[in-house]
Scaffold this motif. Structure first.
Motif, PDB file in Angstrom:
ATOM      1  N   UNK A  37       0.798  -1.222   0.000  1.00 57.32           N
ATOM      2  CA  UNK A  37       0.000   0.000   0.000  1.00 57.32           C
ATOM      3  C   UNK A  37       0.829   1.269   0.000  1.00 57.32           C
ATOM      4  N   UNK A  38       2.101   1.162  -0.395  1.00 55.36           N
ATOM      5  CA  UNK A  38       2.972   2.333  -0.497  1.00 55.36           C
ATOM      6  C   UNK A  38       3.707   2.292  -1.829  1.00 55.36           C
ATOM      7  N   UNK A  39       4.132   3.471  -2.271  1.00 54.50           N
ATOM      8  CA  UNK A  39       4.921   3.571  -3.501  1.00 54.50           C
ATOM      9  C   UNK A  39       6.397   3.310  -3.171  1.00 54.50           C
ATOM     10  N   UNK A  40       7.202   3.136  -4.204  1.00 53.97           N
ATOM     11  CA  UNK A  40       8.641   2.942  -4.009  1.00 53.97           C
ATOM     12  C   UNK A  40       9.255   4.154  -3.286  1.00 53.97           C
ATOM     13  N   UNK A  41       8.957   5.409  -3.687  1.00 55.34           N
ATOM     14  CA  UNK A  41       9.522   6.537  -2.938  1.00 55.34           C
ATOM     15  C   UNK A  41       9.079   6.547  -1.466  1.00 55.34           C
ATOM     16  N   UNK A  42       7.836   6.181  -1.199  1.00 52.18           N
ATOM     17  CA  UNK A  42       7.365   6.110   0.186  1.00 52.18           C
ATOM     18  C   UNK A  42       8.128   5.037   0.961  1.00 52.18           C
ATOM     19  N   UNK A  43       8.366   3.902   0.320  1.00 56.38           N
ATOM     20  CA  UNK A  43       9.127   2.825   0.953  1.00 56.38           C
ATOM     21  C   UNK A  43      10.559   3.282   1.236  1.00 56.38           C
ATOM     22  N   UNK A  44      11.150   4.026   0.319  1.00 54.66           N
ATOM     23  CA  UNK A  44      12.504   4.541   0.527  1.00 54.66           C
ATOM     24  C   UNK A  44      12.563   5.483   1.729  1.00 54.66           C
ATOM     25  N   UNK A  45      11.528   6.294   1.905  1.00 56.85           N
ATOM     26  CA  UNK A  45      11.480   7.198   3.061  1.00 56.85           C
ATOM     27  C   UNK A  45      11.405   6.381   4.348  1.00 56.85           C
ATOM     28  N   UNK A  46      10.572   5.356   4.372  1.00 60.63           N
ATOM     29  CA  UNK A  46      10.465   4.501   5.564  1.00 60.63           C
ATOM     30  C   UNK A  46      11.798   3.813   5.856  1.00 60.63           C
ATOM     31  N   UNK A  47      12.457   3.315   4.805  1.00 59.62           N
ATOM     32  CA  UNK A  47      13.761   2.661   4.993  1.00 59.62           C
ATOM     33  C   UNK A  47      14.784   3.657   5.523  1.00 59.62           C
ATOM     34  N   UNK A  48      14.761   4.865   5.002  1.00 58.93           N
ATOM     35  CA  UNK A  48      15.682   5.901   5.468  1.00 58.93           C
ATOM     36  C   UNK A  48      15.467   6.172   6.949  1.00 58.93           C
ATOM     37  N   UNK A  49      14.213   6.362   7.345  1.00 58.87           N
ATOM     38  CA  UNK A  49      13.917   6.638   8.754  1.00 58.87           C
ATOM     39  C   UNK A  49      14.333   5.473   9.648  1.00 58.87           C
ATOM     40  N   UNK A  50      14.171   4.251   9.163  1.00 59.40           N
ATOM     41  CA  UNK A  50      14.540   3.087   9.980  1.00 59.40           C
ATOM     42  C   UNK A  50      16.040   3.002  10.220  1.00 59.40           C
ATOM     43  N   UNK A  51      16.823   3.639   9.344  1.00 61.55           N
ATOM     44  CA  UNK A  51      18.287   3.640   9.484  1.00 61.55           C
ATOM     45  C   UNK A  51      18.808   4.797  10.332  1.00 61.55           C
ATOM     46  N   UNK A  52      17.927   5.723  10.724  1.00 59.43           N
ATOM     47  CA  UNK A  52      18.346   6.906  11.469  1.00 59.43           C
ATOM     48  C   UNK A  52      18.331   6.659  12.976  1.00 59.43           C
ATOM     49  N   UNK A  53      19.165   7.406  13.675  1.00 55.53           N
ATOM     50  CA  UNK A  53      19.176   7.342  15.131  1.00 55.53           C
ATOM     51  C   UNK A  53      17.797   7.759  15.648  1.00 55.53           C
ATOM     52  N   UNK A  54      17.232   6.975  16.539  1.00 57.67           N
ATOM     53  CA  UNK A  54      15.892   7.206  17.096  1.00 57.67           C
ATOM     54  C   UNK A  54      14.808   7.205  16.019  1.00 57.67           C
ATOM     55  N   UNK A  55      15.095   6.673  14.841  1.00 56.91           N
ATOM     56  CA  UNK A  55      14.120   6.524  13.758  1.00 56.91           C
ATOM     57  C   UNK A  55      13.461   7.841  13.362  1.00 56.91           C
TER      58      UNK A  55
END
Length: 168
Positions: A37-55
């Protein structure tokens, strides 16, 4: 005459290979959209946030990572927030700044996401020799020039982080 015929066959083979690449990208995009239910750019944003300190990160950091214009990133963030996959939180001590934070629902969606073509391609590119990478880069540069697509935005497929990962 045989040389012209051979070249024509080669041209057709190149076009078929390009259509396969484009089709596989489109199919993956539709599959991710349907399954998650998400686009590739949306998935990339979620992946980016998951890699950040404190998400969490600021919208400007997400914009730099995904390499899209501010209004597009704003739309992506809005849609992810509406779906409950991210939340906006004010920065303590500075109410003007807002963090974009991955929610538990967003993290859960990421755990369910399949390995993307981009991730597979990144893994396989890392296995090539520097000489192979250089040759591939030259050939792709020639192809983008022939197709006159040098200025087309490719952000949903490649990110700045992945490019810098390859240079290390």
């Amino acid at each position: 005459m045989d040389n012209i015929k051979n070249n024509t066959v080669k041209y057709i083979e190149i076009l078929v290979k390009l259509r396969k690449i484009i089709r596989s990208i489109n199919l993956e995009s539709k599959k991710i959209e349907k399954e998650l239910g998400v686009s590739i750019p949306q998935l990339l944003v979620l992946q980016y946030l998951s890699d950040q300190e404190d998400y969490k990160a600021f919208a400007k950091d997400i914009k730099e990572y995904i390499n899209l214009n501010a209004s597009t990133v704003s739309g992506i963030i809005s849609r992810l927030e509406t779906k409950g996959l991210i939340a906006k939180l004010p920065k303590p001590n500075d109410k003007r700044a807002t963090y974009i934070t991955l929610t538990a629902k967003g993290a859960d969606l990421l755990h369910k996401s399949p390995t993307t073509l981009q991730e597979k391609l990144s893994q396989r590119l890392k296995k090539l020799t520097p000489k192979q990478i250089e040759e591939l880069d030259r050939n792709i540069e020639l192809l983008t020039s022939i197709m006159d697509v040098e200025d087309v935005d490719a952000a949903p497929l490649l990110t700045i982080k992945e490019i810098s990962d390859h240079s290390t």
